[in-house]
Design an enzyme around this catalytic site. Structure first.
Site, PDB file in Angstrom:
ATOM      1  N   ASN A 112       0.845  -1.196   0.000  1.00  0.00           N
ATOM      2  CA  ASN A 112       0.000   0.000   0.000  1.00  0.00           C
ATOM      3  C   ASN A 112       0.883   1.248   0.000  1.00  0.00           C
ATOM      4  O   ASN A 112       1.956   1.257   0.627  1.00  0.00           O
ATOM      5  CB  ASN A 112      -0.889   0.023   1.240  1.00  0.00           C
ATOM      6  CG  ASN A 112      -1.818  -1.175   1.298  1.00  0.00           C
ATOM      7  OD1 ASN A 112      -2.884  -1.168   0.716  1.00  0.00           O
ATOM      8  ND2 ASN A 112      -1.396  -2.221   2.012  1.00  0.00           N
ATOM      9  N   GLU A 167     -11.460  -9.776  -0.177  1.00  0.00           N
ATOM     10  CA  GLU A 167     -11.018  -9.699   1.218  1.00  0.00           C
ATOM     11  C   GLU A 167     -12.098 -10.207   2.164  1.00  0.00           C
ATOM     12  O   GLU A 167     -13.260 -10.318   1.805  1.00  0.00           O
ATOM     13  CB  GLU A 167     -10.704  -8.243   1.587  1.00  0.00           C
ATOM     14  CG  GLU A 167      -9.507  -7.642   0.892  1.00  0.00           C
ATOM     15  CD  GLU A 167      -9.225  -6.248   1.430  1.00  0.00           C
ATOM     16  OE1 GLU A 167      -8.193  -6.089   2.110  1.00  0.00           O
ATOM     17  OE2 GLU A 167     -10.031  -5.344   1.173  1.00  0.00           O
TER      18      GLU A 167
END
Length: 556
Positions: A391, A510
């Site tokens: 990220n 997810e």
């Protein structure tokens, strides 16, 4: 004792005195010449002879205040007004009124805005905002100091009400920023119409206004005034020929409860304004918890600086699993902070502060280098190399920063570009300062994977797919979490997978926490899953054991 507003400035050019009945009983030669009269002609006439008809109503209100024995707001304040000359033309003036308490006479000190041979801007008074003619923060500080020195709770509390508008919220595509000045003047005119004997308006910063008021009734919260401010700002403006609806935050604080010194009261009202903006512009009054949060934020930022210097950050890794085979095919690198007092901290405890700080550049660079080096080391002994997902912070997402950081991390680690994925959230993509298209194109040219994170939770997700070379969608875990609440979430998940398939994009879903959910996601056609069903995020030692590297637990 009653509050009396402080006076500022010095008499300039013309001076006119008005008696208790509103008649002119004195003027100097400069004032007579300014209005085009011989000196004696105006004596004994009503002041209305010098006032434009369109301002008659405001003047009548002031006269009523005088008759009632009140000290109007205009007393002691420099204001921009218009006067009428003998020939009917108007003259732009700065006027300041002062009252003689013994005789009731009011003296008007007149200063023409358009001086012969001089620029209009040169006549601006100290403490006055050039754009609106309102007093500025310097004037506010002086007036607030004066009011607090004579503060008497029995006569009311001194309050500050901060207003900050967002001129183009929800209108960025349709509003020309060149209209900003016109909008600010329009806001100032509306807000100035709310002034009363106990309420003054000031300009603050580029998009802010402040009301200074004496709240004479309990409670001290300025409820009626607050309601009036909200009403006038919610009404649409017409700027540049098109309607404009404003968003705005409002914060307020009162003395003595929230501060007895001017600086303290201003700071606390500003904190309340910041809290209002963070709460989607809900009007907010100051309370001690706001100060506590700010102090905690400052402490956190100080500790984050130390954490960078002391290398207190760690990376945890969470596997991404191929749903069809059950193989680990990738790892997401997740930041953790081992605080010397508070122990191991998850991102929710510090990420907001870190993301908004310049420190995020150093931390983001370290995450890239550490993750690439670690996974490159593990891949040396794997037949099927892993991909690592990293990220990035909003401040990293810059054409001059992120590509260079990635190139350094890849060169130092030896990790092939195809084995690195950059996860990008929507808040980065929609930031107009982020130069999204250029950064996406550069990263795509480097050969790294581009993943749109938390897909489906925001309005810009589909726009991003149309504009940028994304290779994979990461479906937000909230859709999986809601799957048992009704058929809607199942339909959405199927639609998202169908969309990805139609666009030729890979998918990661997810929040997979059970075998049943894993099977269902496989049935829906998703390729890769991530969640507690397989593993929670792990420190690198535990991750190495899961991957089969019993002895190799760290980067060489």
């Amino acid at each position: 004792m009653d509050y009396s507003w402080p006076t500022r400035g010095a008499p300039e050019d013309g001076v006119v005195a008005i008696d208790a009945q509103g008649r002119i009983d004195y003027l100097n030669a400069a004032a007579a010449a300014l209005f085009g009269y011989d000196h004696g002609v105006l004596l004994g006439q009503a002041l209305e002879v010098l006032i434009p008809q369109r301002q008659a109503q405001i003047h009548a209100q002031l006269r009523r205040a005088f008759t009632a024995g009140k000290v109007p707001l205009a007393i002691g304040r420099m204001r921009s007004v218009a006067g009428v000359r003998r020939d009917g033309t108007e003259v732009a003036l700065h006027v300041m009124l002062k009252r003689d308490a013994d005789t009731g006479r009011v003296f008007a000190f007149l200063h023409p805005l358009d001086r012969p041979g001089g620029a209009r801007g040169d006549s601006r008074e100290p403490g006055e905002d050039r754009l609106t003619g309102l007093p500025d923060r310097r004037a506010l500080r002086a007036d607030l100091d004066a009011l607090l020195r004579q503060a008497d709770p029995a006569q009311g509390q001194v309050c500050l009400l901060f207003v900050e508008i967002d001129p183009f919220a929800g209108n960025r595509a349709s509003v020309d920023p060149a209209h900003h000045d016109a909008l600010i003047r329009a806001c100032a005119a509306r807000l100035e119409g709310l002034e009363t004997d106990d309420m003054r308006l000031y300009r603050s910063g580029e998009d802010g206004f402040i009301f200074l008021m004496v709240q004479r009734a309990e409670p001290a919260v300025p409820g009626p005034q607050l309601a009036r401010v909200m009403t006038v700002l919610r009404a649409p403006f017409e700027i540049g020929g098109q309607p404009l609806h404003l968003e705005f935050g409002i914060g307020h604080a009162s003395s003595p409860e929230h501060g007895v010194q001017a600086g303290e009261l201003i700071a606390n009202a500003a904190l309340a304004l910041a809290a209002s903006k963070a709460a989607f512009n809900r009007p907010t009054g100051y309370d001690e918890s706001l100060r506590n949060r700010v102090e905690h934020r400052h402490r956190l930022l100080r500790d984050l600086r130390s954490a960078v210097e002391r290398r207190e950050f760690e990376l945890y890794y969470q596997p991404q699993v191929e749903l069809a085979s059950g193989r680990i095919v990738a790892l997401e690198a997740l930041l953790r902070w081992r605080h010397p007092e508070w122990g191991l901290l998850l991102p929710g405890a510090f990420m907001e502060v870190l993301s908004s700080s310049e420190l995020s550049l150093a931390v983001g660079e370290w995450v890239l280098r550490e993750a690439c080096a670690q996974v490159a080391s593990w891949n040396m002994n794997r037949a099927n190399p892993l991909t690592v997902a990293v990220n990035v912070f909003p401040r990293q997402f810059d054409r001059d920063i992120l590509p260079a950081s990635i190139l350094r991390a890849l060169a130092e680690s030896g990790l092939p570009p195809a084995q690195l994925e950059i996860e990008i959230t929507e808040n980065i993509v929609i930031d107009p300062a982020a130069q999204s298209s250029e950064v996406f194109e550069t990263l795509h040219a480097l050969g790294v994977g581009l993943v749109l994170d938390d897909f489906g939770t925001g309005y810009a997700s589909l726009t991003c797919l149309a504009r940028h070379p994304v290779q994979k969608l990461k479906i937000d875990k909230s859709f999986v979490a809601g799957i048992d609440t009704g058929p809607g979430y199942r339909a959405i998940l199927k639609s998202l997978q169908a969309l990805a398939g139609a666009l030729g994009l890979g998918t990661v879903v997810e929040g997979v926490e059970t075998e049943e959910i894993a099977a269902l996601m496989r049935e829906f056609g998703f390729e890769i899953g991530q969640g507690y069903f397989w593993s929670r995020p792990m420190p690198r030692q535990d991750c190495a054991r899961v991957l089969g590297f019993v002895d190799q637990v760290s980067v060489p």
